[in-house]
Write an enzyme that holds these catalytic residues in place. Structure first.
Site, PDB file in Angstrom:
ATOM      1  N   LEU A   1      40.341  64.469  68.296  1.00  0.00           N
ATOM      2  CA  LEU A   1      40.646  65.678  69.070  1.00  0.00           C
ATOM      3  C   LEU A   1      39.424  66.591  69.054  1.00  0.00           C
ATOM      4  CD1 LEU A   1      44.304  66.400  67.883  1.00  0.00           C
ATOM      5  CD2 LEU A   1      43.487  64.939  69.709  1.00  0.00           C
TER       6      LEU A   1
ATOM      7  N   GLY B   1      39.495  61.207  84.518  1.00  0.00           N
ATOM      8  CA  GLY B   1      40.274  61.350  83.297  1.00  0.00           C
ATOM      9  C   GLY B   1      40.642  62.796  83.045  1.00  0.00           C
TER      10      GLY B   1
ATOM     11  N   ALA C   1      38.957  65.430  76.676  1.00  0.00           N
ATOM     12  CA  ALA C   1      37.574  65.558  77.136  1.00  0.00           C
ATOM     13  C   ALA C   1      37.531  65.884  78.636  1.00  0.00           C
ATOM     14  CB  ALA C   1      36.800  64.277  76.848  1.00  0.00           C
ATOM     15  N   GLY C   2      38.293  65.135  79.427  1.00  0.00           N
ATOM     16  CA  GLY C   2      38.250  65.313  80.881  1.00  0.00           C
ATOM     17  C   GLY C   2      38.799  66.661  81.317  1.00  0.00           C
TER      18      GLY C   2
ATOM     19  N   ARG D   1      40.656  55.383  57.056  1.00  0.00           N
ATOM     20  CA  ARG D   1      41.569  54.439  57.706  1.00  0.00           C
ATOM     21  C   ARG D   1      41.169  52.984  57.523  1.00  0.00           C
ATOM     22  NH1 ARG D   1      42.519  57.955  63.234  1.00  0.00           N
ATOM     23  NH2 ARG D   1      43.927  59.436  62.241  1.00  0.00           N
TER      24      ARG D   1
ATOM     25  N   GLU E   1      36.530  59.621  73.909  1.00  0.00           N
ATOM     26  CA  GLU E   1      36.588  58.266  73.354  1.00  0.00           C
ATOM     27  C   GLU E   1      35.806  57.268  74.208  1.00  0.00           C
ATOM     28  OE1 GLU E   1      40.584  56.872  72.598  1.00  0.00           O
ATOM     29  OE2 GLU E   1      39.899  54.931  71.844  1.00  0.00           O
TER      30      GLU E   1
ATOM     31  N   HIS F   1      44.447  51.363  62.611  1.00  0.00           N
ATOM     32  CA  HIS F   1      45.093  52.485  61.925  1.00  0.00           C
ATOM     33  C   HIS F   1      46.089  51.951  60.906  1.00  0.00           C
ATOM     34  CE1 HIS F   1      47.168  56.185  61.159  1.00  0.00           C
ATOM     35  NE2 HIS F   1      46.350  56.844  61.943  1.00  0.00           N
TER      36      HIS F   1
END
Lengths: 251, 645
Positions: free
Chosen positions: B448, B41, B45-46, B338, B432, B267
C-alpha cells in the site's frame, strides 16, 4: 464435513440492454457443499463451454467480500440466504440437495442490465463524483496527528466507510432507493473534522445527483439494512436527513 | 547501454530525492492543459496518480477493466500501511524503514528507490487522513499503530482489517472529484490490448471495450501502466479473478524489459486449498500473526490422527505442540518475514507434520484470548474471523485456524528507472506493475505504501521531467499508421483466438499451467524442476493455441474471450518466470533454490554472482529472450545474510 448436492438452477439470461430476457433452467450435480456459490457458477459455466454454449455472464472479482463487484439476487434476496456476506462468500452448505435456486440480476431502473446477471452501476460513481469526498489536493496537508479525533467518532465513521458499493441496498428496496449508500458516505465524512467543513454542500449535491439518476425515495422499510453485506445501519440515513435539512435551511 | 541507466541522482542517500526535485524540469500550468496522460489501472497507484495529475492540470485518461475504479484489487489489502512516523516513540525513523525494507527484500532492491519510498511514507499518512480515511485511533484521539512481519517497531497504520479498502476509497474519491471536474476522463470496463509506439516513444494504447467488444485507439503524450501483478499465472492465488499480467506482456513485447520475473511472494497465511473445484484462494491478514501463534503437532502420530479426523487440535497439550517459528527464530518469532514463514510451513508439512489435508498448519489465538479477552481479539480481527468462519465453517475463537502459503504478490515486474520510466521513453510503470522497491521479498504493509508513494508523490514529479520536453508536441491523431497497424494486429489476434474452436475451456488449460507453476516454480525450486517446467509450459502454450474453445464472437461482451487473451499472456509470463528462476542460481527472498541453502535450511544468497536485477528482453515469438543485468551497487548498506533468529 464435505458432502455433495444436486441442484436445479433457474438463471436470468439476457443478451443485451435492449433485448428481452428470460429464465433458463440448468442442472448441476455433485456440487461440494464446501464450494462457494460462485465456484458453483464456475462449474456450471465450464459445463456450458464444454457443451459449446455461451457461459452465463456475472460480475465478480476479489471473491473475498470486499470489492463489491458480485451482485446476484438469489431466491429473492440480494447476496442470497446467508447474512452479512456477499455472494462470493456464500457457500453451498446453505442449500439443500435437490433444491431449485433462482438467480437474477439486481433490478433497478438506475442499474440497467448489460448482459445476463451483469448490471451497470456507474450511477454510484456519479453520486460520489458529485460530492463524496473531501476537497483536498495531493500535498500541503497538515500532519496526520494535528487534529485528534474522538475514538467513538472515528469508529462510527469506519462503520459507515465499510460500504463496498455493491448496490444490494438498492436491489432490496421496493423503491430502488440509494439512500443507504449515499448516507454511508455523507455520514462517514460528516463525522470527521476533515469532512465537516463541506458537509452541507456534500449532502445536498449527492442527494440531488441521486434523484437525477432515477433512484427512488426512502420510505423507511429498512430492507436495505437487513440485506447489506456490511451491516451498514439506517441510522446513517437519519444523519443524512439532518445534514440535508441543515443545508436547505442555510440556503 | 541506455537500458541500464537507472538515473540514480547524485549525492548522499538522504539527499538524492531532494536533489532530484530541486533540479528536475517542470511543466507550467498553461502547458499542462495541452498534455495528455494515459493511466491504465485504478488501484492505489493508478487512482492516486490519475487524481494527482488531474489536480495539477494535466489532461488524464484513466482506464479500468472493472465496472468502477473502486473495485481494483488494492481494495482487498487487509493489514495496513507502513510509515516512519515514529508516533509510538519506539525508535523508528526514515532510515530504519529504509533499512528494514532493503533487508526484508534480501538485498535485491535499489538503495535510492527504497530510501525515497521511506522518505515519502509519512506524507502518505497525512494525505489519507486529510481525505477522511478513518484509521484506527487511540482514546486520546491520535492514530494507533501495530507491528508487522520483518520489523521490530510498530509502524503500521490500519483501518480495522480493511486498510486497502479505505486507502483505495480515499484515492477513488479524489479521482471521482477530478472526473466530475473534467480533468480526468474515466473509461470503465475497458482493457488495454496494445501499446502504440511512435518514433520509439510510447504514444498511446489500443483498448477493447468489454461491453461492446469494440477496439478503440487512444493517444497520450505519456502512458502509465499501473496494472498490478501477475500472481494469477498460478491460477490459484490471493489475487482477484480479473487480476492479470497482460499489460506487462504487451510492454515486454514492445521492447520494455521485464525485471526479476521469478520474484513472487508466497504469503504464509491463506486458507488452505480444499478441492479441485476451487477458483480462488483467500488471504488471512498477516496482522493475525501479531496475536496468533503458529504450530503443528510435535509428534507425527498426532498429525496423522488429526488428518484422519480422530484427534482435535484442542486435545493436544502444550508439550506436544511445535511452535516452529518461535523455536527457529526466537528474536522475531511469529513475526518473521513472509518468505521465511512460508518456507517454514512447507518444511514442516513436507516432513509429515501438516494438518487438515496435510498441507496446512495451525494459527492459534487461544493464548491471546486468555491474555487479552475475546472482546479485544474480536475488536482487532472480528471481520477476518467472520470471513474465515463463513468459508471454512469453523469457529476460530474456539478451534485454531488452518492456514497454508499461497501466491500473493509479485515483486518482479516491468523494469523502471528512478523516474519510474521503462526503457521505452514515455512509458511508465507504477505500483505492483513495476519491479522497483521490494527486491526479492516484500514486507507486510509495504504494498500500500509503495502504490500510494508512486501515485501521489513520485510520478507527479518524475513524469513532468519527461513531459517538459514534449510541450511543443501537438496531440497526434489516432489515424496515424502506427495506431492503425496496432489495432489491426489486435484484431487479428482476437480473430485467431476465436478461430481455434478446439475442445478445451480456458480455465482447464489455466489450471494445468497453475499446477506446473506451483509444483516447479513455487516455494521450492531446483534446476531439474525448472527445466521440466519450461518444457511443460511450451507444451501448454501449444495446447492453448491449437485446442482452446471460446464460445461466442468478438462483438459484445465475451468473458471467455477476455480470459483466453489473458491466459495467452500468463503462459508467456510463466515461461519467463521459470527461465529467470533457472538463471538465478542462489536463494534470495521469495526465490528459493533448493540447491542453495544453509545447513539450517535458510536461503543462501550468492552476492558475488547474483547481485543484479535480471532484465529480460523480448526477442520475438520463437526466440529465447535475452538476459541483461543491472548491477546492484550498495553504497550505504552492507549486504548481510538476513538473520531473524
Amino acid at each position: 464435513m464435505e458432502k455433495t448436492i444436486n441442484l436445479t438452477l433457474k438463471v436470468w439470461r439476457q443478451n443485451g440492454p435492449k433485448e428481452k430476457g428470460r429464465f433458463e433452467t440448468y442442472q448441476v450435480s455433485n456440487i461440494s457443499t464446501d464450494s462457494s456459490f460462485l465456484e458453483m457458477m464456475d462449474i456450471l459455466n465450464e459445463q456450458l463451454v464444454n457443451d459449446n454454449q455461451e457461459p452465463i455472464a456475472f460480475d465478480h472479482d476479489c471473491r473475498e467480500g470486499i470489492c463489491g463487484m458480485c451482485s446476484l439476487y438469489i431466491n429473492g434476496r440480494p447476496h442470497g440466504p446467508d447474512g452479512e456476506i456477499t455472494t462470493c462468500q456464500l457457500h453451498m452448505r446453505k442449500f439443500k440437495d435437490g433444491e431449485t435456486i433462482t438467480i437474477e440480476p439486481w433490478r433497478a431502473a438506475a442499474f440497467p442490465i448489460i448482459k445476463d446477471l451483469i448490471v451497470d452501476r456507474t450511477a454510484f460513481d456519479k453520486i460520489i463524483g458529485a460530492g463524496g469526498y473531501v476537497s483536498v489536493n495531493t500535498g500541503g496537508v497538515p500532519d496526520a496527528n494535528a487534529i485528534p479525533i474522538a475514538r467513538p467518532a472515528a469508529e462510527e465513521a469506519m462503520d459507515a466507510a465499510s460500504c463496498i458499493g455493491c448496490g444490494a441496498c438498492v436491489a432490496a428496496c421496493k423503491n430502488s432507493s440509494a439512500m443507504l449508500f449515499v448516507s454511508a458516505k455523507v455520514s462517514q465524512l460528516a463525522l470527521l473534522p476533515q469532512g465537516k467543513v463541506e458537509a452541507k454542500r456534500r449532502a445536498k449535491a449527492m442527494v440531488s445527483k441521486m434523484d437525477e439518476l432515477g433512484f427512488g425515495g426512502c420510505t423507511n422499510t429498512g430492507a436495505c439494512e437487513v440485506e447489506c453485506p456490511k451491516s451498514i445501519s439506517i441510522a446513517h440515513i437519519s444523519r443524512l436527513n439532518r445534514e440535508y435539512l441543515k443545508s436547505r435551511l442555510s440556503e | 547501454m541506455s537500458v541500464f541507466n537507472s538515473k540514480i541522482p547524485e549525492g548522499p542517500l538522504a539527499q538524492k530525492w531532494t536533489n532530484y526535485k530541486d533540479h528536475q524540469k517542470l511543466v507550467n500550468p498553461s502547458n499542462k492543459r495541452k498534455l495528455d496522460v494515459i493511466i491504465v489501472g485504478t488501484g492505489l497507484a493508478g487512482a492516486s496518480a490519475a487524481a494527482s495529475l488531474g489536480e495539477m492540470g494535466f489532461n488524464v485518461k484513466n482506464f479500468t477493466i472493472q465496472d468502477s475504479p473502486r473495485r481494483a484489487h488494492s481494495i482487498a489489502a487487509q493489514g495496513g500501511i507502513n510509515a516512519a512516523k515514529n508516533y509510538p516513540n519506539d525508535g523508528d525513523s526514515v532510515y530504519r524503514l529504509f533499512y528494514d525494507t532493503i533487508k526484508g527484500g534480501d538485498y535485491r532492491a535499489r538503495e535510492a528507490n527504497v530510501h525515497r519510498l521511506a522518505e515519502v511514507s509519512n506524507a502518505i499518512i497525512d494525505q489519507c487522513v486529510a481525505q477522511g480515511v478513518p484509521f484506527a485511533r487511540e482514546y486520546g484521539g491520535l492514530l494507533d499503530n501495530r507491528s508487522f512481519g520483518g520489523a521490530q517497531v510498530s509502524r503500521t497504520f490500519y483501518a480495522r482489517g480493511q486498510t486497502g479498502q479505505q486507502l483505495l476509497l480515499g484515492a477513488y474519491q479524489a479521482l471521482m472529484r477530478q472526473v466530475n471536474a473534467g480533468s480526468v476522463k474515466m473509461y470503465t470496463r475497458n482493457e488495454l490490448v496494445e501499446i502504440v509506439i511512435v518514433d520509439g516513444k510510447a504514444r498511446g494504447i489500443i483498448t477493447r471495450d468489454l461491453v461492446t467488444g469494440k477496439l478503440e485507439r487512444h493517444f497520450g503524450h505519456a502512458v502509465v501502466l499501473a496494472t498490478g501483478g501477475y500472481g494469477n499465472t498460478f491460477f490459484l492465488s490471493t489475487n482477484a479473478m480479473g487480476s492479470n499480467g497482460s499489460a506487462a506482456v504487451k510492454a515486454f513485447h514492445k521492447g520494455a524489459m521485464f525485471a526479476n520475473p521469478c520474484m513472487a511472494q508466497i504469503h504464509p497465511t491463506c486458507i488452505p486449498v480444499h478441492g479441485e473445484f476451487q477458483s480462488k484462494l483467500t488471504l488471512m491478514s498477516e496482522s493475525l500473526r501479531n496475536d496468533g501463534r503458529i504450530w503443528v503437532p510435535a509428534k507425527k502420530e498426532d498429525a496423522e490422527a488429526i488428518r484422519a479426523g480422530k484427534l482435535k487440535p484442542t486435545e493436544i497439550g502444550e508439550e506436544d505442540r511445535d511452535y516452529y517459528l518461535e523455536r527457529r527464530y526466537p528474536a522475531f518469532g511469529n513475526l518473521v518475514p513472509r518468505d521465511v514463514a512460508s518456507r517454514a510451513a512447507k518444511e514442516r508439512c513436507d516432513a509429515g507434520y501438516g494438518v487438515g489435508t496435510g498441507l496446512a498448519v495451525y494459527l492459534d489465538f487461544k493464548s491471546s484470548i486468555d491474555r487479552l479477552g475475546k472482546d479485544v481479539i474480536e475488536g482487532r480481527y472480528g471481520n477476518l474471523f467472520q470471513m474465515y468462519e463463513k468459508i471454512v465453517d469453523d469457529n476460530p475463537y474456539e478451534t485454531p485456524m488452518m492456514i497454508y502459503p499461497a501466491i500473493h504478490y509479485t515483486m518482479g515486474g516491468i523494469w523502471v528507472d528512478y523516474e519510474l520510466q521503462t526503457n521505452i521513453p514515455g512509458l511508465f510503470a507504477a505500483g505492483e506493475a513495476n519491479f522497483s522497491d521490494h527486491g526479492a521479498n516484500r514486507l507486510g504493509a509495504s504494498a500500500l505504501m509503495q502504490g500510494l508513494a508512486d501515485g501521489y508523490f513520485v510520478l507527479p514529479y518524475t513524469i513532468q521531467n519527461y513531459l517538459a520536453d514534449d510541450i511543443r508536441m501537438p496531440r497526434m491523431t489516432t489515424e496515424e499508421k502506427e495506431f492503425v497497424e496496432a489495432e489491426k494486429a489486435v484484431k487479428d489476434r482476437f480473430e485467431k483466438l476465436l478461430s481455434i474452436q478446439g475442445n478445451r475451456s480456458v480455465d482447464s488449460i489455466h489450471k494445468e499451467l497453475g499446477l506446473v507453476m506451483w509444483d516447479f516454480v513455487g516455494m521450492g525450486r531446483n534446476a531439474e524442476g525448472l527445466k521440466k517446467a519450461i518444457k511443460r509450459i511450451a507444451e501448454i502454450k501449444k495446447e492453448f493455441w491449437t485446442n482452446v474453445r471460446i464460445p461466442g464472437n468478438k462483438e459484445g461482451m465475451n468473458v471467455e474471450l477476455e480470459k483466453a487473451s489473458r491466459l495467452a499472456d500468463f503462459i508467456e509470463i510463466g515461461a519467463l518466470m521459470a527461465r529467470d528462476a533457472l538463471d538465478r542460481e542462489e536463494s534470495c527472498g521469495g526465490h528459493f533454490r533448493e540447491e542453495y541453502q544453509t545447513g539450517e535450511g535458510e536461503a543462501l544468497r550468492q552476492d558475488d554472482k547474483f547481485a543484479y536485477v535480471s532484465c529480460w528482453e523480448y526477442k520475438g515469438e520463437d526466440a529465447e529472450p535475452a538476459l541483461h543485468k543491472e548491477e546492484l551497487v550498495y553504497e550505504f548498506v552492507e549486504m548481510l545474510q538476513r538473520n531473524y533468529k
